[in-house]
Scaffold this active site. Structure first.
Site, PDB file in Angstrom:
ATOM      1  N   LYS A 204       0.841  -1.189   0.000  1.00 58.96           N
ATOM      2  CA  LYS A 204       0.000   0.000   0.000  1.00 58.96           C
ATOM      3  C   LYS A 204       0.886   1.253   0.000  1.00 58.96           C
ATOM      4  CE  LYS A 204      -3.510   2.285   2.796  1.00 58.96           C
ATOM      5  NZ  LYS A 204      -4.305   2.249   4.007  1.00 58.96           N
ATOM      6  N   GLU A 210      10.647  -4.759   4.060  1.00 59.85           N
ATOM      7  CA  GLU A 210      10.660  -6.171   3.665  1.00 59.85           C
ATOM      8  C   GLU A 210      10.308  -6.325   2.188  1.00 59.85           C
ATOM      9  OE1 GLU A 210       9.156  -4.904   6.289  1.00 59.85           O
ATOM     10  OE2 GLU A 210       9.308  -6.217   8.053  1.00 59.85           O
ATOM     11  N   GLY A 264      -4.604  -1.744   5.362  1.00 57.34           N
ATOM     12  CA  GLY A 264      -3.836  -2.896   4.872  1.00 57.34           C
ATOM     13  C   GLY A 264      -4.463  -4.223   5.259  1.00 57.34           C
ATOM     14  N   ARG A 265      -4.860  -4.341   6.535  1.00 52.48           N
ATOM     15  CA  ARG A 265      -5.372  -5.639   7.007  1.00 52.48           C
ATOM     16  C   ARG A 265      -6.809  -5.915   6.577  1.00 52.48           C
ATOM     17  NH1 ARG A 265      -3.937  -2.120  10.814  1.00 52.48           N
ATOM     18  NH2 ARG A 265      -5.507  -1.211  12.196  1.00 52.48           N
ATOM     19  N   GLU A 350      -3.755  -5.985  15.491  1.00 53.62           N
ATOM     20  CA  GLU A 350      -3.247  -4.702  14.986  1.00 53.62           C
ATOM     21  C   GLU A 350      -4.356  -3.645  15.105  1.00 53.62           C
ATOM     22  OE1 GLU A 350      -0.044  -4.669  11.814  1.00 53.62           O
ATOM     23  OE2 GLU A 350      -1.601  -3.619  10.715  1.00 53.62           O
ATOM     24  N   HIS A 381      -4.667 -32.402  19.568  1.00 58.08           N
ATOM     25  CA  HIS A 381      -3.465 -33.143  19.977  1.00 58.08           C
ATOM     26  C   HIS A 381      -2.342 -32.191  20.347  1.00 58.08           C
ATOM     27  CE1 HIS A 381      -5.110 -37.053  18.775  1.00 58.08           C
ATOM     28  NE2 HIS A 381      -5.757 -36.340  17.864  1.00 58.08           N
ATOM     29  N   LYS A 509       9.201  -0.106  12.663  1.00 54.14           N
ATOM     30  CA  LYS A 509       9.860   0.076  11.363  1.00 54.14           C
ATOM     31  C   LYS A 509      11.007   1.078  11.496  1.00 54.14           C
ATOM     32  CE  LYS A 509       5.638  -0.641   8.620  1.00 54.14           C
ATOM     33  NZ  LYS A 509       4.677  -0.057   7.719  1.00 54.14           N
TER      34      LYS A 509
END
Ligand code: F6P
Length: 543
Positions: A204, A210, A264-265, A350, A381, A509
């Site tokens: 965005k 990254e 973004g999310r 977030e 399990h 960041k």
């Protein structure tokens, strides 16, 4: 939107009293007392059947929680959300991911929303052209592989959907590169043929370390393996910062804009869904949007008593703020949804991991629920022991689909037997008498029984919510995700926090950039003693 401290409402006080006077509430007894309990605490909306009855609530609790929502002006807030008011005030933005899936274009607000719809149409045309083979790789062959380069909301949503939609995928193979470690990139590029791979850079901001690092490495590798001229045919970008994408070297016509009013999310419905659309086709992608729209309409138009996202949010508040539960689990009984908990961790934590209210004051109550999970039956399990017999209260969502994708009745019956058995066992537990009886039947002696019985007792009374959905399809998946989006929104409104910024992550960041400069120059002494020592160890291991 009104800024109301929820603890100052009459409903909050009433819920506190209600909690105190119902400390010994017992689910088994509640079912025995009220034959109508299961039915009256279940909500059906089309293919979604949501049973809330195995929660530590009564109709009275539900009414008090709805009063809390009313006192916190939830209805007004929902209207502001859908009508494009700038409810993300700290970033001065509207929150309009719902506009990306609306079928009612008469309610669209603002020129940007129209531009976003056009951007989606451009994406659909591009995806169809790639999938049909009309748009070819530089060597004239059909693309057969997609690499999505992005992180956070530019990765988690697309990966989760792609994994969930394996039964709907076409012949395209998708890979996702997110983490900044070079090993992640290397593991992906060794599997792909650059000649037939399309790279989709999703960011965005187009400023995320990254994604830019991974994109640069991949582009350099691609240029060496193929050639620089082919970059324009093999690299496309999705971003709200078109100029930065152009500066990176992406052709203007290969840039698919997104807009600042899509967080973004919450962006998988936008052009951020490009890789998913390439992997499942535009028809299935549209199915996701349609399912989300169905949930939008349910959320907007249902009474709070019968409103699935509202009721789920109120339960989270009930457990988080009155029962002091520290976390909640999401257990999908399908391997297809194995990335759902990771996706929800970003979406939920977030958004609502905030400690300052909408007036800028520190909150004097708990916010931000911790969420975690794994598919059943694997999780049985793994961590179910703690849910059954540990000391913590962990309310859990159990999600299953009544119909399986493949005709394997033996498997499906066993899966569903586990699904139903677990919520029943969590509620019923096992009393001392039942445990003794079991041990007796297993042939244990009196003294053995006395020794073993404390370990065989299950307290029970553990709350669960069951979501039984007809079938996993693009439509039901879209609807499920939108359900969680609106649950997040509702919680944020009641907690009086801003759910759509993420300043905490932004700080991380900046800090990483500062240390990167030190690492590049082998500096270690500008930090606290622990970090200095760690940096020195790191330098010595890399000599
Ligand atoms: O993790 C922080 C964050 O800003 C997320 O909200 C976002 O989804 C992610 O980084 C990636 O950001 P971008 O899409 O701008 O690269």
């Amino acid at each position: 939107m009104k800024n109301i401290n929820p603890t100052t409402t009459a409903a909050w006080q009433s819920l506190k009293d209600h909690y105190r006077s119902n400390k010994n509430f017992n689910l088994k007894e509640a079912f025995a007392k009220d034959p109508n309990r299961a039915q009256s605490l279940t909500i059906q909306d089309g293919d979604f059947y949501v049973d809330l009855s195995k929660n530590l609530i009564t109709k009275e609790t539900q009414e008090k929680l709805v009063s809390l929502a009313n006192e916190c002006k939830l209805e007004e807030a929902i209207n502001s959300y859908f009508n494009g008011k700038k409810i993300n005030a700290t970033e001065d933005r509207a929150v309009l991911h719902t506009a990306l899936r609306t079928r009612d274009t008469t309610t669209l607000v603002g020129g940007n929303v129209v531009a976003a719809i056009e951007s989606k149409e451009k994406m659909f045309a591009f995806v169809d052209a790639v999938n049909s083979g009309e748009k070819k790789a530089a060597n004239g062959q059909k693309f057969d592989t997609i690499v999505n380069i992005g992180i956070g909301g530019s990765d988690l949503g697309p990966v989760m959907i792609y994994e969930a939609m394996q039964a709907y995928k076409n012949e395209m193979t998708l890979h996702f590169v997110s983490n900044v470690e070079g090993d992640h990139v290397e593991e992906v590029i060794k599997k792909i043929n650059p000649e037939t791979t399309l790279f989709v850079i999703v960011s965005k901001s187009f400023g995320t370390q990254e994604t830019l690092t991974n994109s640069t490495t991949i582009r350099n590798w691609f240029t060496k393996k193929v050639n620089a001229a082919a970059v324009s045919k093999h690299f496309v970008a999705v971003s709200s910062n078109v100029q930065k994408a152009v500066d990176f070297g992406i052709d203007q016509e290969n840039i698919f804009p997104m807009f600042d009013w899509v967080g973004g999310r919450f962006s998988l419905w936008s052009t951020v869904g490009m890789s998913v659309a390439l992997g499942i086709g535009t028809k299935n992608f549209q199915g996701l949007l349609d399912g989300a729209y169905e949930m939008d309409m349910h959320f907007k138009n249902s009474s709070f008593e019968k409103n699935i996202p509202v009721q789920l949010a109120l339960l989270t508040i009930w457990y988080n703020n009155f029962h002091n539960a520290q976390s909640e689990a999401v257990i999908p009984y399908t391997q297809y949804l194995h990335r759902l908990p990771a996706y929800l961790q970003q979406a939920i934590m977030e958004s609502n991991g905030k400690s300052v209210d909408r007036d800028g004051n520190r909150v004097n109550y708990e916010t931000g629920n911790v969420v975690w999970g794994e598919p059943g039956t694997n999780s049985q399990h793994a961590f179910f022991q703690l849910i059954h017999q540990g000391t913590k209260l962990i309310p859990a969502h159990f999600i299953a689909f009544a119909k399986a994708k493949y005709n394997q009745p033996d498997h499906h019956n066993k899966l569903m037997a586990n699904f139903f058995a677990q919520t029943e066992a969590l509620m019923n537990g096992k009393s001392i008498e039942e445990a003794k009886d079991d041990l007796l039947k297993a042939g244990k002696s009196e003294s053995e029984i006395e020794k073993l019985v404390p370990f065989k007792v299950f307290e029970g009374n553990k709350p669960t919510t069951t979501l039984l959905i007809d079938e996993l399809t693009p439509q039901s998946l879209g609807k499920l995700i939108a359900m969680y989006e609106h649950k997040i929104f509702t919680e944020g409104i009641i907690w009086n926090i801003y759910s759509y910024d993420q300043w905490g992550v932004e700080l991380g960041k900046v800090l990483a950039d500062a240390i990167l400069n030190d690492i590049q120059n082998s500096i270690s002494d500008a930090h606290d003693a622990s970090t200095t020592q760690l940096l020195q160890k790191f330098y010595s291991l890399n000599k």
